[in-house]
Each structure stands twice: as structure tokens, then as C-alpha cells.
Design an enzyme around this catalytic site. Structure first.
Site, PDB file in Angstrom:
ATOM      1  N   GLY A  27       0.839  -1.172   0.068  1.00 42.62           N
ATOM      2  CA  GLY A  27       0.120  -0.065  -0.026  1.00 42.62           C
ATOM      3  C   GLY A  27       0.932   1.169  -0.139  1.00 42.62           C
ATOM      4  N   LYS A  49       0.573 -10.348   0.532  1.00 46.60           N
ATOM      5  CA  LYS A  49      -0.152 -11.641   0.413  1.00 46.60           C
ATOM      6  C   LYS A  49      -1.458 -11.539  -0.627  1.00 46.60           C
ATOM      7  CE  LYS A  49      -3.543 -10.111   3.836  1.00 46.60           C
ATOM      8  NZ  LYS A  49      -4.240 -10.408   5.214  1.00 46.60           N
ATOM      9  N   ALA A  60      -9.163   4.337  -0.670  1.00 49.98           N
ATOM     10  CA  ALA A  60      -9.369   5.882   0.023  1.00 49.98           C
ATOM     11  C   ALA A  60      -9.903   6.755  -1.021  1.00 49.98           C
ATOM     12  CB  ALA A  60      -8.014   6.410   0.329  1.00 49.98           C
ATOM     13  N   GLY A  62     -11.909  10.447   0.181  1.00 50.75           N
ATOM     14  CA  GLY A  62     -11.861  11.720   0.573  1.00 50.75           C
ATOM     15  C   GLY A  62     -10.523  12.408   0.130  1.00 50.75           C
ATOM     16  N   GLY A  63      -9.472  12.040   0.328  1.00 47.21           N
ATOM     17  CA  GLY A  63      -8.230  12.635  -0.134  1.00 47.21           C
ATOM     18  C   GLY A  63      -6.934  12.703   0.924  1.00 47.21           C
ATOM     19  N   GLU A 132     -13.338  18.139   5.594  1.00 47.73           N
ATOM     20  CA  GLU A 132     -13.908  16.919   6.144  1.00 47.73           C
ATOM     21  C   GLU A 132     -13.853  17.151   7.652  1.00 47.73           C
ATOM     22  OE1 GLU A 132     -13.111  13.037   4.289  1.00 47.73           O
ATOM     23  OE2 GLU A 132     -11.027  14.071   3.780  1.00 47.73           O
ATOM     24  N   ASP A 227      -2.653  -8.887  10.433  1.00 51.43           N
ATOM     25  CA  ASP A 227      -1.555  -9.914  10.476  1.00 51.43           C
ATOM     26  C   ASP A 227      -0.223  -9.051  10.985  1.00 51.43           C
ATOM     27  OD1 ASP A 227      -3.649 -11.082   8.679  1.00 51.43           O
ATOM     28  OD2 ASP A 227      -2.177 -11.434   7.390  1.00 51.43           O
ATOM     29  N   HIS A 248     -16.343   4.634  10.539  1.00 53.33           N
ATOM     30  CA  HIS A 248     -16.563   5.803   9.566  1.00 53.33           C
ATOM     31  C   HIS A 248     -18.173   5.893   9.767  1.00 53.33           C
ATOM     32  CE1 HIS A 248     -17.075   8.098   6.217  1.00 53.33           C
ATOM     33  NE2 HIS A 248     -15.931   8.363   5.936  1.00 53.33           N
ATOM     34  N   ARG A 296     -15.004  12.492  13.481  1.00 54.77           N
ATOM     35  CA  ARG A 296     -15.967  11.205  13.160  1.00 54.77           C
ATOM     36  C   ARG A 296     -16.499  10.417  14.282  1.00 54.77           C
ATOM     37  NH1 ARG A 296     -12.007   8.908   8.402  1.00 54.77           N
ATOM     38  NH2 ARG A 296     -12.994  10.435   6.893  1.00 54.77           N
ATOM     39  N   HIS A 358     -13.510   1.269  10.345  1.00 49.28           N
ATOM     40  CA  HIS A 358     -12.946   1.923   9.452  1.00 49.28           C
ATOM     41  C   HIS A 358     -11.338   1.921   9.492  1.00 49.28           C
ATOM     42  CE1 HIS A 358     -12.542   4.786   5.763  1.00 49.28           C
ATOM     43  NE2 HIS A 358     -12.189   5.829   6.737  1.00 49.28           N
ATOM     44  N   GLU A 382      -0.833   2.255   8.391  1.00 53.55           N
ATOM     45  CA  GLU A 382      -2.004   2.031   9.393  1.00 53.55           C
ATOM     46  C   GLU A 382      -1.484   0.896  10.595  1.00 53.55           C
ATOM     47  OE1 GLU A 382      -5.770   1.562   7.442  1.00 53.55           O
ATOM     48  OE2 GLU A 382      -6.596   0.908   9.304  1.00 53.55           O
ATOM     49  N   ARG A 393      -8.662   9.674  14.769  1.00 56.75           N
ATOM     50  CA  ARG A 393      -7.896   9.903  13.529  1.00 56.75           C
ATOM     51  C   ARG A 393      -8.571  11.244  12.906  1.00 56.75           C
ATOM     52  NH1 ARG A 393      -7.999   8.130   7.292  1.00 56.75           N
ATOM     53  NH2 ARG A 393      -9.826   7.519   7.950  1.00 56.75           N
ATOM     54  N   SER A 398      -4.299   9.874   7.297  1.00 53.21           N
ATOM     55  CA  SER A 398      -3.426   8.502   7.025  1.00 53.21           C
ATOM     56  C   SER A 398      -2.682   8.311   5.778  1.00 53.21           C
ATOM     57  CB  SER A 398      -4.308   7.454   7.289  1.00 53.21           C
ATOM     58  OG  SER A 398      -5.741   7.634   6.903  1.00 53.21           O
TER      59      SER A 398
HETATM   60  C1  LIG Z   1     -12.741   2.933   2.324  1.00 47.33           C
HETATM   61  C2  LIG Z   1     -11.741   3.693   2.606  1.00 47.33           C
HETATM   62  C3  LIG Z   1     -11.430   4.921   2.606  1.00 47.33           C
HETATM   63  C4  LIG Z   1     -10.355   5.903   3.190  1.00 47.33           C
HETATM   64  N1  LIG Z   1     -10.485   7.174   2.923  1.00 47.33           N
HETATM   65  C5  LIG Z   1      -9.223   7.775   3.234  1.00 47.33           C
HETATM   66  C6  LIG Z   1      -9.047   9.039   2.672  1.00 47.33           C
HETATM   67  O1  LIG Z   1      -9.725   9.760   1.884  1.00 47.33           O
HETATM   68  N2  LIG Z   1      -8.032   9.729   3.279  1.00 47.33           N
HETATM   69  C7  LIG Z   1      -6.814   9.072   4.162  1.00 47.33           C
HETATM   70  O2  LIG Z   1      -6.018   9.546   4.346  1.00 47.33           O
HETATM   71  N3  LIG Z   1      -7.106   7.641   4.461  1.00 47.33           N
HETATM   72  C8  LIG Z   1      -8.250   7.251   3.886  1.00 47.33           C
HETATM   73  N4  LIG Z   1      -8.308   5.809   4.355  1.00 47.33           N
HETATM   74  C9  LIG Z   1      -7.414   5.006   5.120  1.00 47.33           C
HETATM   75  C10 LIG Z   1      -6.255   4.614   4.222  1.00 47.33           C
HETATM   76  O3  LIG Z   1      -6.639   4.368   3.016  1.00 47.33           O
HETATM   77  C11 LIG Z   1      -5.421   3.879   4.799  1.00 47.33           C
HETATM   78  O4  LIG Z   1      -5.129   3.963   6.304  1.00 47.33           O
HETATM   79  C12 LIG Z   1      -4.023   3.730   4.377  1.00 47.33           C
HETATM   80  O5  LIG Z   1      -4.208   3.430   2.801  1.00 47.33           O
HETATM   81  C13 LIG Z   1      -3.322   2.472   4.702  1.00 47.33           C
HETATM   82  O6  LIG Z   1      -2.066   2.391   4.088  1.00 47.33           O
HETATM   83  P1  LIG Z   1      -1.127   1.019   4.265  1.00 47.33           P
HETATM   84  O7  LIG Z   1       0.067   1.107   3.260  1.00 47.33           O
HETATM   85  O8  LIG Z   1      -0.848   1.258   5.834  1.00 47.33           O
HETATM   86  O9  LIG Z   1      -1.899  -0.354   4.355  1.00 47.33           O
HETATM   87  P2  LIG Z   1      -2.856  -0.902   2.920  1.00 47.33           P
HETATM   88  O10 LIG Z   1      -2.854   0.094   1.808  1.00 47.33           O
HETATM   89  O11 LIG Z   1      -3.967  -1.416   3.406  1.00 47.33           O
HETATM   90  O12 LIG Z   1      -1.685  -2.023   2.669  1.00 47.33           O
HETATM   91  C14 LIG Z   1      -1.668  -3.210   3.169  1.00 47.33           C
HETATM   92  C15 LIG Z   1      -0.679  -4.299   2.418  1.00 47.33           C
HETATM   93  O13 LIG Z   1      -0.048  -5.126   3.450  1.00 47.33           O
HETATM   94  C16 LIG Z   1      -0.485  -6.262   2.833  1.00 47.33           C
HETATM   95  N5  LIG Z   1      -0.542  -7.609   3.865  1.00 47.33           N
HETATM   96  C17 LIG Z   1      -1.014  -7.489   4.868  1.00 47.33           C
HETATM   97  N6  LIG Z   1      -0.957  -8.630   5.731  1.00 47.33           N
HETATM   98  C18 LIG Z   1      -0.059  -9.170   5.204  1.00 47.33           C
HETATM   99  C19 LIG Z   1       0.865 -10.259   5.363  1.00 47.33           C
HETATM  100  N7  LIG Z   1       0.563 -10.978   6.486  1.00 47.33           N
HETATM  101  N8  LIG Z   1       1.820 -10.763   4.670  1.00 47.33           N
HETATM  102  C20 LIG Z   1       2.227  -9.914   3.360  1.00 47.33           C
HETATM  103  N9  LIG Z   1       1.311  -8.838   3.057  1.00 47.33           N
HETATM  104  C21 LIG Z   1       0.415  -8.504   4.021  1.00 47.33           C
HETATM  105  C22 LIG Z   1      -1.694  -6.139   1.904  1.00 47.33           C
HETATM  106  O14 LIG Z   1      -1.690  -7.169   0.767  1.00 47.33           O
HETATM  107  C23 LIG Z   1      -1.326  -4.924   1.357  1.00 47.33           C
HETATM  108  O15 LIG Z   1      -0.548  -5.003   0.403  1.00 47.33           O
HETATM  109  C24 LIG Z   1      -9.573   4.970   3.745  1.00 47.33           C
HETATM  110  C25 LIG Z   1      -9.678   3.733   3.974  1.00 47.33           C
HETATM  111  C26 LIG Z   1     -10.519   2.977   3.457  1.00 47.33           C
HETATM  112  C27 LIG Z   1     -10.826   1.489   3.484  1.00 47.33           C
END
Ligand SMILES: Cc1cc2nc3c(=O)[nH]c(=O)nc-3n(C[C@H](O)[C@H](O)[C@H](O)COP(=O)(O)OP(=O)(O)OC[C@H]3O[C@@H](n4cnc5c(N)ncnc54)[C@H](O)[C@@H]3O)c2cc1C
Length: 548
Positions: A27, A49, A60, A62-63, A132, A227, A248, A296, A358, A382, A393, A398
Site C-alpha cells: 500500500g 499477500k 481511500a 476523500g483525499g 472533512e 496480520d 466511519h 468522526r 474503518h 496503518e 484520527r 493517514s
Molecule cells: C474505504 C476507505 C476510505 C479511506 N479514505 C481515506 C482518505 O480519504 N484519506 C486518507 O488519508 N485515508 C483514507 N483511508 C485510510 C487509508 O486508506 C489507509 O489508512 C492507508 O491506505 C493504509 O495504507 P497502508 O500502506 O498502511 O496499508 P494498506 O494500503 O492497507 O496495505 C496493506 C498491505 O499489506 C499487505 N499485507 C497484509 N498482511 C500481510 C501479510 N501477512 N503478509 C504479506 N502482506 C500482507 C496487503 O496485501 C497490502 O498490500 C481510507 C480507508 C478506506 C478503507
């Protein structure tokens, strides 16, 4: 996308690969870290995974909240963004972490734009900005109307592909390899067929995202099973603020919905939509000075109260009246499509909405530099608890956190490697854990939703604790599903322990039996680690970390 890893050898039934840095997760946090680490000359391997673009990031809407030079409301500043974040965090943010991340935000966004991200332009030729919940100014930039995450993920994946960054898809990390002194030197992994393998590296970054799948209804995709948090706890790391799961206020309501529910971004309220109950009365009037744009936690709790006090008994949804929002379909194409799919036309009909799990405000305790208390183990995004979010938050903080701390963690790893601070991965052994306690997922989600959502109390949490204990069986972790279920079980136990102990309501933690915030006793985070027998235990309250 899977580019071949040069020293990836298949030695059925066990295979092994090496790198300087293993990044678990693709991510925003994982890919940003991996790209920066590659720039710094590290041999990086990204492991995910799922498919490379799957994760919370791409959903995501909103922005990204950021105060850019020359592109902000009059009087707005990074310091005001800091202030809003601290207010939303309800006394548990770490102010230094907040300042450090938000001040680095503009540089990170500028890097993302340099590598190709296209944010929506406004009428003046500058970027469009929205507002927001909890923000005192229009400072949330967005892409594709309400598809910001998709653009962020697209940009990062394209850059990774262009730079031939090695990515191992559909491989799930199970546990850390530890040296006799407790440093991390790699992870065990299952390939898509469940064949176990070892990945060795002196540095492992957890960028594994959130835990929304603990609940029946969530905005999070299927990968969000906690995980990385479980892996970190089993490796000896500490977690904090787990009781603060942000709900949310508005996912699209459909009767009996389970799993990932489409989000109705808060920006819809930013553009003037209002929450109303079944009788058409405003939900937020008189609740908070910011009305429908209150933080929120406040909005979710107000909706929950309104649903449970509905005249005809308990309601399971309220409505978002967006009929006054102009050009809804163009401004919010993702939400519009989801509404149309259930026969709702936002231009004419109120949108049925309900709160859903959320965002994990807590997680693995890590600095803004990604370092955890375990040598060789880093966390960003996250999964990490940096102190940015506190008890709640602030919207759209994020993605920014992932960008800033992802890059910062890569720099920490490079520095730690150069300083010889990390262990030789050859010294790391396979973990002893061959089995782990696993609860039935369906039952766990049902019990979590009933007893550990908004409006918890001591009796319900005690029932939940017993349900988890009684329904849990030790199982060998042979499949992806087992690994996820074991993580959900451990994280649920840890969350329940923290929620039971916190006898107050604060931010996202709403206790029906302790409705008032108690700063005297509870203006602090709770640290959790595993006991030698593998049970989550809370640190002594006196020794728990203080939050200014
Ligand atoms: C519907 C929605 C709307 C949102 N809107 C916003 C917004 O507008 N603005 C904002 O700032 N935030 C928003 N958020 C929150 C934000 O999207 C997330 O907090 C952020 O994208 C998390 O990024 P990350 O890189 O930490 O994890 P993620 O993007 O969740 O990536 C996690 C990664 O870890 C991998 N993984 C997990 N477990 C394992 C494992 N055991 N082994 C190998 N790989 C694994 C997954 O496959 C994935 O690739 C939103 C979230 C959602 C769900």
C-alpha cells in the site's frame, strides 16, 4: 506484477530468499518505503499477500490532508492542521509526532506529484481543496473526485514497475525469524499454495495495513486482518491504543450487509449534505459546534445514539441527504455508482448510511522513523502507532502518514544498516510457533460487532472475552486463511483487554457504562505485549506511556 527475484530459489518444500529490507505490504506506506530504500541503494523485496494494488490504500476516497505553500485558505497553516489533529485525537496524540509528520507532508505530496500523481485541479488552476470532519479549513486535496486512493496506488505501482522493484505477490508473511538476542532477521512466508518459505533480511518493515475485518461490517477490504500487528506482538514488540477503532460514520447501508461496505466519503458532507433520521430530523443539530462536520467519533456516536433511540425501536441506519449537492455524479463518481447499484439516486433520494469499522488508530508502537522496540523490526502506515492519531484520527491524515513515515523508515533502515546496528540474518532461527489459537471468523466478527463496536460496556466485553476464549482452538498455520484467523483472534483479544481496562469514553472508545472522559486517570495510552505464554497483557497503568 511480479518481477523475478534474482536469488529466489525454490527448494521444495521450503524455499528461501534474501534482501537488505523486506517490506511487508504494497500500500502507500510499503511502496513509498520500498521506492525510497531502492533510491538509497538497498536491496529491497516487497511481499504482499494479495495482488500488488490490493489494500486499504486503493479504496481511500476523500483525499490527502495537507497545507501546501501558496495553496490554502486564508489564515490556514500547518500549525492549524496540527491543532485540528490534536483536538480530534482527544488528548492522546503525541504532539511531536503530529508536528513532525504534518510538517513533512507538503514535501511528500510534492514527491508523489513528481512521480506522476494527478490531483484534481480547482477553478483557479490551483489544486481543488475540500473539507472533512474536524478540519477547520479546506485543505483536503483529492483525485478522480472521490478516488484519491486509487490514484495514489496507481502512481506508486507504476513507479515500482518502472523501476523494476521486486514484488512477491500472494505470499503471506506468518512470523518473524528471531536471533537468540531477539532481533528480527526475516520472516516465514507461505506461498499461494501454502508451501512454506524463509525470507531473510536484517530489516523487516511491517506495512500491512489495518484490521477492519475484525467486524462484520467494515469499509476495509478482505486483506485488513491485523496480520502485521499479530506478527509484531509475537516477535516481542509492543502495541498501543488498540481500543481506538474508528468507525466511519457513513458506509452505504444495505440490509444484512457483511464484509466490505462501500464508503460514502465525508467530503459529501463537506460539500453540504446533512445527516437526517427516518423522520427527516437532523442528527447533528445541537451535538457539536461543527455540526455535520464534527470529528468522526462524535458523528458516529451521534448516529448510533439516534439509531438506538428510534421511535419504533432500534434502527440500523440513518440517511444522508445530499440532494442539495450540485453535480453529485461528477464530483463523487465512486459513491454515485455504489448508490445507483442499490437503486438510490443521490440527486433525488436520501442515501441510507450506517457507521462501520474503518481505521485502526492504534497499532505497533513505532517512532515516526518507523523504529519499533525490536531490533530489525520497523512499522509504518496503518499498522503503526506513531502517536499521530491519538484516540481518533483526523480525516485524511493517514495517506499522508504512510507517505511521510514510509520514506522516513527507509532512511532509518539505511542508517541502521550503515551503522552496523542490525543483526546478521543468518543468526535468525525459525520461530517455534507451529500452531496458534484460532477462533471461528464468523463468530468472532459477530461478537466483536455486538460487544466491541460503538457503545461498549463491562458486561459485553466480559462476554466477548469468554466467547473468544471458548471458541478458540490451537491450529497449525498451514494456509493463508489460518494465518489471518490467528491474527484476528490475537488482535481481538488484545483489543478487548485494552477496551475493558479503559473505564471512560474518549475518541473512538465509547463506553456505555462510563460515558464521560476522565482525564485524571486516563489521559494516557495503554501498552500491550504478549506474556511468555502468548496472552496479550497490559503494562502496569503507572508504567504506561504518557501522552501529553
Ligand atoms: C474505504 C476507505 C476510505 C479511506 N479514505 C481515506 C482518505 O480519504 N484519506 C486518507 O488519508 N485515508 C483514507 N483511508 C485510510 C487509508 O486508506 C489507509 O489508512 C492507508 O491506505 C493504509 O495504507 P497502508 O500502506 O498502511 O496499508 P494498506 O494500503 O492497507 O496495505 C496493506 C498491505 O499489506 C499487505 N499485507 C497484509 N498482511 C500481510 C501479510 N501477512 N503478509 C504479506 N502482506 C500482507 C496487503 O496485501 C497490502 O498490500 C481510507 C480507508 C478506506 C478503507
Amino acid at each position: 506484477m511480479t518481477t523475478p527475484v534474482t536469488d529466489y530459489q525454490t527448494k521444495t518444500p521450503v524455499w528461501e530468499a534474501r534482501a537488505d529490507l523486506l517490506v511487508l505490504g504494497s500500500g502507500v506506506a510499503g511502496l513509498t518505503a520500498a521506492l525510497r530504500a531502492q533510491e538509497l541503494g538497498l536491496r529491497v523485496l516487497v511481499v504482499t499477500k494479495a495482488a500488488v494494488g490490493d489494500g486499504n490504500t486503493r479504496w481511500a476516497q476523500g483525499g490527502v490532508a495537507v497545507v501546501l505553500d501558496g495553496e490554502h485558505d486564508e489564515g490556514d497553516s500547518v500549525d492549524r492542521h496540527v491543532e485540528d489533529t490534536l483536538v480530534a485525537g482527544a488528548g492522546l496524540c503525541e504532539p511531536d509526532a503530529v508536528r513532525s509528520i504534518l510538517h513533512a507532508g507538503p514535501r511528500s505530496v510534492s514527491w508523489l506529484r513528481d512521480v506522476g500523481a494527478r490531483f484534481d485541479p480547482g477553478a483557479t488552476g490551483l489544486l481543488a481543496r475540500t473539507r472533512e470532519g474536524g478540519h477547520s479549513a479546506f485543505r483536503v486535496i483529492h483525485a478522480g473526485g472521490d478516488a484519491t486512493g486509487a490514484e495514489v496506488e496507481r502512481t506508486l505501482v507504476a513507479e515500482a514497475t518502472g523501476r523494476r522493484l521486486p514484488v512477491l505477490e500472494r505470499h503471506i508473511a506468518v512470523d518473524a525469524l528471531l536471533t537468540p538476542l531477539g532481533a528480527v532477521g526475516g520472516v516465514t512466508v507461505l506461498d499461494p499454495n501454502g508451501v512454506p518459505g524463509l525470507l531473510r533480511a536484517p530489516a523487516v518493515l511491517l506495512a500491512t495495513g489495518g484490521l477492519g475485518q475484525l467486524y462484520q461490517a467494515t469499509s476495509n477490504p478482505e486483506i485488513a486482518t491485523g496480520d502485521g500487528l499479530a506478527l509484531a506482538l509475537r516477535a516481542g514488540a509492543q502495541a498501543a491504543d488498540l481500543e481506538f477503532v474508528q468507525f466511519h460514520p457513513t458506509v452505504l447501508y444495505t440490509p444484512g450487509a457483511r464484509g466490505r461496505c462501500p464508503l460514502v466519503t465525508e467530503a459529501v458532507r463537506g460539500e453540504g449534505a446533512v445527516l437526517v433520521d427516518g423522520a427527516g430530523a437532523s442528527v447533528m443539530r445541537g451535538v457539536h459546534p461543527l455540526g455535520d462536520l464534527a470529528p468522526r467519533d462524535v458523528v458516529s456516536a451521534a448516529i448510533t445514539r439516534r439509531m438506538t433511540t428510534a421511535p419504533g425501536g432500534i434502527d440500523d441506519h440513518v440517511f444522508l441527504d445530499a440532494t442539495g449537492v450540485s453535480s453529485f455524479a461528477e464530483r463523487f463518481p465512486t459513491v454515485f455508482a455504489a448508490c445507483r447499484a442499490i437503486g438510490v439516486d443521490p440527486a433525488r433520494d436520501p442515501i441510507p448510511v450506517t457507521p462501520a469499522a474503518h481505521f485502526a488508530c492504534g497499532g505497533v508502537v513505532a517512532g515516526t522513523d518507523g523504529r519499533t522496540g525490536v531490533t530489525g523490526l520497523y512499522a509504518a502506515g496503518e499498522v503503526a502507532r506513531t502517536g499521530l492519531h491519538g484516540a481518533n484520527r483526523l480525516a485524511s491524515n493517514s495517506l499522508l502518514e504512510g507517505l511521510v513515515t514510509g520514506a522516513g523508515t527507509a532512511e532509518s533502515v539505511a542508517a541502521d544498516l550503515a551503522a552496523g546496528l542490525l543483526a546478521d540474518p543468518k543468526q535468525a532461527r525459525e520461530p517455534r510457533l507451529k500452531t496458534a489459537p484460532v477462533a471461528d471468523r464468523d463468530g468472532l466478527q459477530r461478537a466483536m460487532s455486538r460487544y466491541a463496536a460503538i457503545g461498549r460496556d463491562a458486561d459485553g466485553l466480559a462476554v466477548l472475552g469468554s466467547v473468544l476464549d471458548l471458541s478458540t482452538q490451537d491450529r497449525p498455520l498451514r494456509t493463508h486463511r489460518d494465518v489471518e484467523d490467528a491474527a484476528l483472534t490475537l488482535v481481538a483479544q488484545a483489543l478487548v483487554a485494552a477496551a475493558e481496562r479503559r473505564t471512560e469514553s474518549r475518541g473512538c472508545h465509547v463506553r456505555a457504562d462510563f460515558p464521560v472522559r476522565d482525564d485524571e486517570t486516563w489521559q494516557r495510552s495503554q501498552l500491550i505485549r504478549l506474556s511468555p505464554s502468548g496472552q496479550p497483557v497490559l503494562a502496569d497503568p503507572v508504567a504506561a506511556m504518557g501522552a501529553a
